[in-house]
Write an enzyme that holds these catalytic residues in place. Structure first.
Site, PDB file in Angstrom:
ATOM      1  CB  VAL A 195      -0.931  -0.014   1.240  1.00  0.00           C
ATOM      2  CG1 VAL A 195      -1.758   1.245   1.301  1.00  0.00           C
ATOM      3  CG2 VAL A 195      -1.808  -1.243   1.226  1.00  0.00           C
ATOM      4  CB  ILE A 196       3.466   2.504   2.352  1.00  0.00           C
ATOM      5  CG1 ILE A 196       2.499   2.536   3.541  1.00  0.00           C
ATOM      6  CG2 ILE A 196       4.445   3.670   2.424  1.00  0.00           C
ATOM      7  CD1 ILE A 196       3.150   2.522   4.900  1.00  0.00           C
ATOM      8  CB  VAL A 249      15.770  -5.305  -1.964  1.00  0.00           C
ATOM      9  CG1 VAL A 249      17.012  -4.510  -1.572  1.00  0.00           C
ATOM     10  CG2 VAL A 249      15.004  -4.592  -3.073  1.00  0.00           C
ATOM     11  N   GLY A 282       6.814  -2.495   5.120  1.00  0.00           N
ATOM     12  CA  GLY A 282       5.848  -2.870   6.149  1.00  0.00           C
ATOM     13  C   GLY A 282       5.966  -1.976   7.378  1.00  0.00           C
ATOM     14  CG  ASP A 323      -1.662   1.113  13.022  1.00  0.00           C
ATOM     15  OD1 ASP A 323      -2.827   0.920  12.620  1.00  0.00           O
ATOM     16  OD2 ASP A 323      -0.865   1.875  12.448  1.00  0.00           O
ATOM     17  CB  ALA A 332      -6.805   6.066   9.755  1.00  0.00           C
ATOM     18  CG  HIS A 456     -27.990   8.926 -16.285  1.00  0.00           C
ATOM     19  ND1 HIS A 456     -26.992   8.047 -16.609  1.00  0.00           N
ATOM     20  CD2 HIS A 456     -28.255   9.630 -17.418  1.00  0.00           C
ATOM     21  CE1 HIS A 456     -26.667   8.193 -17.887  1.00  0.00           C
ATOM     22  NE2 HIS A 456     -27.427   9.144 -18.399  1.00  0.00           N
TER      23      HIS A 456
HETATM   24  P1  NAD Z   1       2.761  -3.933   3.093  1.00  0.00           P
HETATM   25  O1  NAD Z   1       2.938  -5.146   3.905  1.00  0.00           O
HETATM   26  O2  NAD Z   1       1.438  -3.619   2.503  1.00  0.00           O
HETATM   27  O3  NAD Z   1       3.828  -3.963   1.857  1.00  0.00           O
HETATM   28  C1  NAD Z   1       5.202  -4.167   2.025  1.00  0.00           C
HETATM   29  C2  NAD Z   1       5.709  -4.968   0.851  1.00  0.00           C
HETATM   30  O4  NAD Z   1       7.128  -4.993   0.900  1.00  0.00           O
HETATM   31  C3  NAD Z   1       5.240  -6.423   0.869  1.00  0.00           C
HETATM   32  O5  NAD Z   1       4.503  -6.688  -0.301  1.00  0.00           O
HETATM   33  C4  NAD Z   1       6.546  -7.216   0.926  1.00  0.00           C
HETATM   34  O6  NAD Z   1       6.502  -8.380   0.145  1.00  0.00           O
HETATM   35  C5  NAD Z   1       7.561  -6.219   0.372  1.00  0.00           C
HETATM   36  N1  NAD Z   1       8.954  -6.460   0.815  1.00  0.00           N
HETATM   37  C6  NAD Z   1       9.409  -6.625   2.077  1.00  0.00           C
HETATM   38  N2  NAD Z   1      10.760  -6.833   2.053  1.00  0.00           N
HETATM   39  C7  NAD Z   1      11.146  -6.784   0.755  1.00  0.00           C
HETATM   40  C8  NAD Z   1      12.393  -6.918   0.081  1.00  0.00           C
HETATM   41  N3  NAD Z   1      13.537  -7.154   0.719  1.00  0.00           N
HETATM   42  N4  NAD Z   1      12.426  -6.802  -1.267  1.00  0.00           N
HETATM   43  C9  NAD Z   1      11.295  -6.565  -1.976  1.00  0.00           C
HETATM   44  N5  NAD Z   1      10.088  -6.450  -1.384  1.00  0.00           N
HETATM   45  C10 NAD Z   1      10.010  -6.547  -0.036  1.00  0.00           C
HETATM   46  O7  NAD Z   1       3.301  -2.750   3.997  1.00  0.00           O
HETATM   47  P2  NAD Z   1       3.223  -1.177   3.789  1.00  0.00           P
HETATM   48  O8  NAD Z   1       2.898  -0.826   2.395  1.00  0.00           O
HETATM   49  O9  NAD Z   1       4.503  -0.652   4.372  1.00  0.00           O
HETATM   50  O10 NAD Z   1       2.000  -0.769   4.712  1.00  0.00           O
HETATM   51  C11 NAD Z   1       2.010  -1.088   6.114  1.00  0.00           C
HETATM   52  C12 NAD Z   1       0.620  -1.086   6.704  1.00  0.00           C
HETATM   53  O11 NAD Z   1       0.095   0.213   6.735  1.00  0.00           O
HETATM   54  C13 NAD Z   1      -0.340  -1.962   5.948  1.00  0.00           C
HETATM   55  O12 NAD Z   1      -1.075  -2.738   6.865  1.00  0.00           O
HETATM   56  C14 NAD Z   1      -1.248  -0.987   5.265  1.00  0.00           C
HETATM   57  O13 NAD Z   1      -2.568  -1.492   5.124  1.00  0.00           O
HETATM   58  C15 NAD Z   1      -1.214   0.210   6.208  1.00  0.00           C
HETATM   59  N6  NAD Z   1      -1.448   1.436   5.455  1.00  0.00           N
HETATM   60  C16 NAD Z   1      -2.675   1.651   4.918  1.00  0.00           C
HETATM   61  C17 NAD Z   1      -2.894   2.773   4.153  1.00  0.00           C
HETATM   62  C18 NAD Z   1      -4.247   3.010   3.561  1.00  0.00           C
HETATM   63  O14 NAD Z   1      -5.230   2.588   4.116  1.00  0.00           O
HETATM   64  N7  NAD Z   1      -4.356   3.649   2.423  1.00  0.00           N
HETATM   65  C19 NAD Z   1      -1.877   3.679   3.892  1.00  0.00           C
HETATM   66  C20 NAD Z   1      -0.650   3.428   4.448  1.00  0.00           C
HETATM   67  C21 NAD Z   1      -0.438   2.299   5.217  1.00  0.00           C
END
Ligand code: NAD
Length: 479
Positions: A195-196, A249, A282, A323, A332, A456
């Site tokens: 997501v981020i 990575v 993450g 969280d 949130a 509409h």
């Molecule tokens: P995420 O878990 O969604 O994504 C992190 C990604 O990084 C994963 O897909 C993972 O496979 C990848 N990854 C980890 N190590 C790696 C590596 N060495 N090489 C390549 N890829 C790797 O985590 P996030 O995006 O950091 O978000 C964290 C949390 O915050 C989530 O639970 C998300 O739902 C929440 N969040 C939600 C919103 C929203 O609601 N819009 C916004 C921001 C964050």
């Protein structure tokens, strides 16, 4: 250390969405409430709102809205006959604008606290026992203790660190620093297409930065319905995002003013030289030093606070929300709802919370939003289902806005017609999903959607049409 003990009914630790909402509802219910928070803005001043406001979603969406405008002026508007010459972007001013938005919203929370007579304490809190908190003021003054009948822990989460890609916030940066870059990197890599990672990529690529996402998983966006994820992959790739799946990575090292990123995929080991690397791998709950060891607050092996279905920890009168617990995703609005939920419980009121109808949103462009179950999860459970899909490009309104990509997908039970899941990819998906959430809260059927008159032309007609598609009778596509 002085011993100060005004007895509060409730102390909330953390003033992010979960914490401040809980404090407000506690105060509304007549409980004497304090909220302790240690956030400081860039000027070192106190600001409420937590990571969500200051370094997360709100900051990110503010920048995305600016980036979308810039991109539209440079690209999309030409086909409407609107030509803008010499468009430029001042990144530092863009960040300044985002900071002003954040400051204004943080100030509103401060005003709400004043209105509700919530004592707001600028300090770092540590739980000493089920009724007592040690407070270390941010200004460095002497630590003291404060007591309450109930304590709500709401300290949120922070980015995880990768030992092989150490954040220096110069060339290798975390998601907070990624929302504060004041110059445009030419080439940017992001670890994680979650997501981020995707939200940050949407901002910086729109501002003109070559953006590469390195994602260890082979599957793109595993949480949403896979039909939506496939469509998202197609759209984002077409927009120019370089999405590399199955790319883990393994190291990242500073090389002069650049970063050399090493990653492994099926074809072997690769090197990538970029100006900046964002680590978006993450988040982890902020529970380090949250409780003194003698408090015996029970955490799981990943640092989440152990809670029951009422957000109650193992300590009587102590709750953990947002969280910090694993009752739902890190969102949130899940935290806000839990904040209200525990406040009502503390006040002795009836309280309930429906995680089944919690909407999820990814604030990219186009947005992704969903509620309920995915087709894949339902099929895996052996549920008999029927599906209706309707593309936005068959709605008049989507064309009038020049934003016709994406679709609405409705899933209903094959026998009783109850809605089981609604999935959207498209402009304003974050707003549109509210109708589906309400419908599911009211246990609506697809027939209810099909019989509901939608104005509409609007984008929301796609719901109506998707429900008609379940009956194989959509009006604006061949059924
Ligand atoms: P995420 O878990 O969604 O994504 C992190 C990604 O990084 C994963 O897909 C993972 O496979 C990848 N990854 C980890 N190590 C790696 C590596 N060495 N090489 C390549 N890829 C790797 O985590 P996030 O995006 O950091 O978000 C964290 C949390 O915050 C989530 O639970 C998300 O739902 C929440 N969040 C939600 C919103 C929203 O609601 N819009 C916004 C921001 C964050």
């Amino acid at each position: 250390m002085s011993k100060l003990s005004p007895i509060y009914d409730v102390i909330v630790v953390g003033a992010g969405p979960a914490g401040y909402s809980s404090a407000i509802r506690c105060a509304q219910l007549g409980l004497k409430t304090a909220c302790i928070d240690n956030w400081r803005n860039k000027q070192g001043q106190r600001i409420l709102g937590g990571a969500h406001l200051n370094s997360g979603c709100v900051a990110s969406i503010t920048l995305l809205e600016s980036a979308k405008l810039y991109h539209s002026l440079n690209h999309d508007l030409k086909k409407q006959g609107i030509h803008a010459e010499n468009i430029s972007v001042d990144i530092a001013a863009l960040i300044d604008h985002k900071d002003k938005v954040i400051d204004a919203l943080g100030h509103r929370i401060t005003e709400l606290f004043k209105h509700h007579k919530i004592d707001s304490i600028h300090a770092t809190a540590q739980l000493s026992n089920a009724r007592q908190i040690r407070i270390s003021p941010v200004d460095g003054s002497e630590a003291s203790f404060v007591e309450a009948k109930h304590i709500v822990l709401a300290t949120g989460s922070s980015p995880t660190q990768l030992p092989y890609a150490k954040v220096d916030n110069d060339t290798i940066i975390d998601s907070f620093a990624a929302l504060n870059m004041t110059t445009l990197p030419k080439k940017l890599a992001i670890i994680g297409a979650g997501v981020i990672g995707l939200e940050l990529a949407s901002i910086w690529s729109r501002l003109g930065c070559e953006t590469i996402l390195l994602e260890a998983q082979e599957t793109f966006l595993s949480l949403p319905d896979q039909q939506i994820s496939r469509e998202a992959y197609r759209i984002y790739s077409q927009q120019g995002l370089d999405l590399r799946l199955g790319a883990r990575v393994t190291s990242a090292k500073k090389a002069g003013k650049k970063v050399v990123v090493e990653y492994q995929d099926q074809e072997g080991l690769h090197n990538l030289r970029v100006d900046k690397l964002i680590v978006a791998s993450g988040r982890k709950p902020n529970t380090e030093n949250l409780a003194a060891p003698e408090a015996n607050l029970l955490l799981d092996e990943n640092g989440y606070v152990h809670v029951d279905e009422n957000c109650r920890t193992n300590l009587p009168g102590v709750y953990a929300i947002g969280d910090l617990n694993l009752l739902g995703p890190m969102l949130a609005h899940k935290g806000i709802e839990e904040g209200v939920f525990v406040a009502e419980q503390i006040a002795g009121r009836h309280a309930s919370i429906h995680y089944d109808t919690l909407p999820s949103v990814i604030y990219t462009d186009p947005e992704i939003a969903w509620v309920g179950q995915t087709e894949q999860a339902l099929r895996a459970m052996g549920e008999p289902i029927k599906i209706g899909v309707f593309p936005f490009n068959a709605t008049a309104r989507a064309h009038t806005c020049g934003k016709a990509e994406g679709m609405v997908k409705l899933i209903a039970h094959a026998d009783n017609d109850m809605l089981l899941g609604v999935h959207i990819i498209g402009t304003h998906a974050s707003e549109l999903i509210a109708e589906a959430v309400l419908a599911m809260e009211f246990s609506a059927s697809s027939e209810d959607f099909a019989r509901t008159i939608h104005a509409h032309p609007t984008r929301s007609e796609a719901f109506h049409e998707a429900a008609l598609a379940i009956k194989k009778k959509p009006l604006h596509v061949p059924g």
